[in-house]
Design a protein around this motif. Structure first.
Motif, short mmCIF file in Angstrom:
data_model
loop_
_atom_site.label_atom_id
_atom_site.label_comp_id
_atom_site.label_asym_id
_atom_site.label_seq_id
_atom_site.Cartn_x
_atom_site.Cartn_y
_atom_site.Cartn_z
N PHE A 156 -73.69 2.74 19.98
CA PHE A 156 -73.78 1.52 20.73
C PHE A 156 -75.12 2.30 21.28
O PHE A 156 -75.26 3.25 22.20
CB PHE A 156 -73.11 0.77 21.95
CG PHE A 156 -73.38 0.00 22.33
CD1 PHE A 156 -72.87 -1.19 22.41
CD2 PHE A 156 -74.12 0.87 23.88
CE1 PHE A 156 -73.09 -2.64 22.83
CE2 PHE A 156 -74.43 -0.86 24.66
CZ PHE A 156 -74.21 -2.18 24.18
N HIS A 204 -73.05 -0.03 11.94
CA HIS A 204 -72.64 -0.19 13.50
C HIS A 204 -71.96 -0.92 13.03
O HIS A 204 -71.15 -2.03 12.21
CB HIS A 204 -74.00 -0.99 13.91
CG HIS A 204 -75.03 -0.38 14.59
ND1 HIS A 204 -75.09 1.15 15.37
CD2 HIS A 204 -76.41 0.04 13.19
CE1 HIS A 204 -76.00 1.70 15.31
NE2 HIS A 204 -76.51 1.35 14.41
N ASP A 208 -72.52 -2.91 18.94
CA ASP A 208 -73.68 -2.04 18.20
C ASP A 208 -74.32 -3.30 18.10
O ASP A 208 -75.74 -3.15 18.48
CB ASP A 208 -73.61 -1.09 17.46
CG ASP A 208 -72.21 -0.25 17.73
OD1 ASP A 208 -72.26 0.15 18.42
OD2 ASP A 208 -72.11 0.32 16.60
#
Length: 348
Positions: A156, A204, A208
């Motif tokens: 993140f 991700h 994120d």
């Protein structure tokens, strides 16, 4: 010699009178505060997203529910035929050569539109988005709640999504206001494609991608607020430089823009979503839909709040056309070298 009071009654004081500030100069400061407030609001949303999805059990569980880990290999790559196209999108956008060309285009548009300073700020904004995203991922710990199918590796926010968002908004800084509205829908769609590709390829999580969008928008509002504070004369809170169009022209323009935007959204609903729903799992579809909706909403808010800002470098010809003298002749004119006052659309 005057008798009685020394105040002049019924006549103006002799000598040149100080010029009253135009309304637009006073209105430029609230524009900067409005943009700064939007930056703080998006920064707060970014912090809440990070705190919920990175530091809490329900947030990590929701991330894993939307994008579960693959049964084989333990990675987050989704089971869909779109994996290879997603990798191609990410490899293309991640090319340093392409990024250099796009940033150079931002500067070129800034020069052509007399917004070079805004172009330089936009390029710096994109580079800062990449640096900040990488730094946050490096220093931010991810809590380990022993959740099945969840890892402790922090990803993140997404640097790809943050860079794509900042790049789109960098063009918003240098384009004239009429062009920003036409860039909003295709630009937001492009950011959504990159965000979706990061989730499909397993690079991700959902949070994120959401954090990347919020980071890019936050940096944009900070940059726009700084430009509005430093270049007050270019901010145009009243909504228009140059000749004012009549109400019929404004209504017609909005109808055309609304029709085009509605047609694009209908096309997405009728063509893209059914094909996407048949190719991906339900959790991934929800994640893509939410990130796309947030991106569209964020870009739309940028177009709405930023519609009155024009960071155009003033020219001598423009000053004369607006009635601002450029010589310090001592007759109430603007001294040479001073920044011109803001334009106003009010009469009298």
């Amino acid at each position: 010699m005057s008798i009685g009071s020394s105040y002049h009654i019924g006549r103006s004081a002799p000598g040149p009178q100080p010029a009253r500030p135009l309304p637009r100069v006073r209105a430029a400061a609230p524009l900067g505060r409005l943009l700064l407030g939007a930056a703080l609001g998006h920064l707060l949303a970014l912090g809440v997203t990070c705190a919920v999805f990175v530091r809490t059990h329900p947030g990590q569980w929701l991330d894993g529910l939307l994008l579960p880990r693959a049964e084989r290999g333990g990675g987050y790559e989704q089971q869909t035929v779109l994996v290879d196209p997603a990798r191609t999108v990410l490899a293309t956008f991640g090319s340093p050569m392409l990024l250099a060309v796009l940033l150079g285009t931002v500067l070129l548009v800034g020069v052509l539109c007399r917004r070079l300073l805004a172009g330089v700020v936009g390029v710096g904004m994109v580079l800062l988005a990449v640096v900040v995203a990488g730094a946050v991922k490096s220093v931010l710990p991810r809590a380990d709640f022993q959740i099945v199918s969840s890892s402790t590796h922090n990803s993140f926010p997404s640097g790809h999504v943050a860079a794509a968002t900042a790049l789109l908004l960098a063009f918003m800084l240098v384009l004239p206001r009429w062009a920003r509205r036409w860039l909003a829908v295709p630009g937001a769609a492009g950011v959504s494609v990159i965000a979706s590709a990061t989730m499909i390829a397993g690079w991700h999580r959902f949070s994120d991608a959401l954090g990347g969008v919020l980071l890019g928008v936050t940096l944009f509002y900070l940059a726009a607020a700084a430009l509005a504070a430093g270049r007050r004369g270019d901010a145009d809170p009243g909504g228009g430089a140059g000749p004012r169009r009549g109400p019929d022209s404004a209504v017609g323009r909005r109808l055309v823009e609304g029709t085009v935007g509605l047609a694009v959204l209908l096309w997405a609903l009728l063509v893209v979503l059914p094909g996407l729903a048949a190719s991906v799992q339900s959790g991934l579809l929800v994640a893509i839909a939410v990130v796309t909706g947030v991106t569209m909403l964020a870009v739309g808010s940028v177009v709405f709040l930023f519609r009155s800002a024009e960071f155009v470098v003033p020219t001598r010809l423009g000053r004369r056309a607006q009635g601002h003298p450029t010589s310090d002749s001592g007759h109430g004119g603007t001294p040479q070298g001073s920044y011109p006052t803001a334009r106003t659309s009010t009469d009298g």
